[in-house]
Design a protein around this motif. Structure first.
Motif, PDB file in Angstrom:
ATOM      1  N   GLU A 134      37.120 -21.123 112.996  1.00 28.80           N
ATOM      2  CA  GLU A 134      36.090 -21.662 113.888  1.00 28.80           C
ATOM      3  C   GLU A 134      35.212 -22.641 113.118  1.00 28.80           C
ATOM      4  O   GLU A 134      35.046 -22.498 111.907  1.00 28.80           O
ATOM      5  N   LYS A 135      34.635 -23.580 113.823  1.00 34.58           N
ATOM      6  CA  LYS A 135      33.655 -24.498 113.226  1.00 34.58           C
ATOM      7  C   LYS A 135      32.307 -24.220 113.861  1.00 34.58           C
ATOM      8  O   LYS A 135      32.180 -24.232 115.082  1.00 34.58           O
ATOM      9  N   GLN A 136      31.294 -23.941 113.000  1.00 29.96           N
ATOM     10  CA  GLN A 136      29.942 -23.658 113.475  1.00 29.96           C
ATOM     11  C   GLN A 136      28.935 -24.193 112.475  1.00 29.96           C
ATOM     12  O   GLN A 136      28.977 -23.827 111.293  1.00 29.96           O
ATOM     13  N   ASN A 137      28.025 -25.023 112.927  1.00 29.46           N
ATOM     14  CA  ASN A 137      26.898 -25.474 112.101  1.00 29.46           C
ATOM     15  C   ASN A 137      27.294 -25.924 110.698  1.00 29.46           C
ATOM     16  O   ASN A 137      26.813 -25.386 109.708  1.00 29.46           O
ATOM     17  N   ASN A 138      28.178 -26.874 110.599  1.00 29.33           N
ATOM     18  CA  ASN A 138      28.622 -27.431 109.318  1.00 29.33           C
ATOM     19  C   ASN A 138      29.327 -26.389 108.443  1.00 29.33           C
ATOM     20  O   ASN A 138      29.372 -26.513 107.216  1.00 29.33           O
ATOM     21  N   ARG A 139      29.842 -25.344 109.064  1.00 31.26           N
ATOM     22  CA  ARG A 139      30.605 -24.323 108.348  1.00 31.26           C
ATOM     23  C   ARG A 139      31.947 -24.151 109.028  1.00 31.26           C
ATOM     24  O   ARG A 139      32.082 -24.375 110.226  1.00 31.26           O
ATOM     25  N   ILE A 140      32.902 -23.720 108.241  1.00 29.76           N
ATOM     26  CA  ILE A 140      34.212 -23.354 108.786  1.00 29.76           C
ATOM     27  C   ILE A 140      34.378 -21.864 108.503  1.00 29.76           C
ATOM     28  O   ILE A 140      34.272 -21.421 107.349  1.00 29.76           O
ATOM     29  N   ILE A 141      34.605 -21.095 109.551  1.00 30.19           N
ATOM     30  CA  ILE A 141      34.701 -19.642 109.418  1.00 30.19           C
ATOM     31  C   ILE A 141      36.159 -19.237 109.592  1.00 30.19           C
ATOM     32  O   ILE A 141      36.780 -19.539 110.612  1.00 30.19           O
ATOM     33  N   LEU A 142      36.685 -18.569 108.588  1.00 27.83           N
ATOM     34  CA  LEU A 142      38.061 -18.061 108.590  1.00 27.83           C
ATOM     35  C   LEU A 142      37.962 -16.544 108.590  1.00 27.83           C
ATOM     36  O   LEU A 142      37.309 -15.964 107.715  1.00 27.83           O
TER      37      LEU A 142
END
Length: 183
Positions: A134-142
């Motif tokens: 997922e992409k959230q607030n300039n982060r990529i969450i794996l």
């Protein structure tokens, strides 16, 4: 600076920033495991996991110190490190592989296979792990979960304790990557 030199400088700066933006890092990733048996459940978590993704080729690397796993009971942590994982001999677990068919330009949540070599207790095995990206607030969450068989990694469990430890361990992970910046 003449116009040509300025343009060349600007182009090199943009290329350098793009290359850097294609790498993301997580310095405090979370990995936990759960062992269910009728005798006792064993849970542990590790929030000191390092991981890097290079989106030029979707390569991913993960490294974690085994002694960083924390348990509810100190005796479980001692047995884990001294008797089963043998953390002094095998201090790290690692994963090196690729996120298959991932499109970094797609802003939607994607579920992809992560394929590579998982090394635990000095034993390396090829694995395929489903992961949500997922992409959230300039982060990529794996994030995701998978199972490992204790025997696959040559972890020896004394016969007297076999009923206390599951033969298959559930692993859960979550990494919140940020753009890599050289310090």
């Amino acid at each position: 600076m003449n116009r040509h030199n300025y343009f060349t400088f600007l182009l090199l700066l943009i290329i350098g920033l793009q290359a850097q933006a294609q790498q993301v890092i997580e310095r405090q990733g979370q990995v936990s495991y759960f062992s269910y048996t009728s005798v006792e459940n064993i849970e542990a978590s590790n929030n000191q996991v390092l991981s890097v993704i290079d989106f030029t080729n979707n390569e991913i690397a993960i490294s974690m110190l085994m002694k960083a796993f924390t348990f509810k009971k100190a005796l479980m942590q001692e047995h884990f490190n001294e008797s089963y994982i043998e953390s002094d001999l095998y201090p790290k677990a690692t994963f090196s592989g690729y996120i298959l068919d991932y499109d970094p330009s797609n802003l939607d949540t994607q579920t992809k296979m992560v394929e590579g070599i998982l090394t635990i207790h000095g034993v390396s095995k090829e694995v395929k792990i489903p992961a949500k990206i997922e992409k959230q607030n300039n982060r990529i969450i794996l994030s995701g979960d998978f199972e490992v068989k204790v025997n696959d990694f040559e972890i020896k469990i004394p016969p007297i304790l076999r009923s206390n430890i599951a033969k298959i361990i559930s692993i859960t992970f979550k990494f919140e990557y940020r753009p890599y910046e050289k310090e």
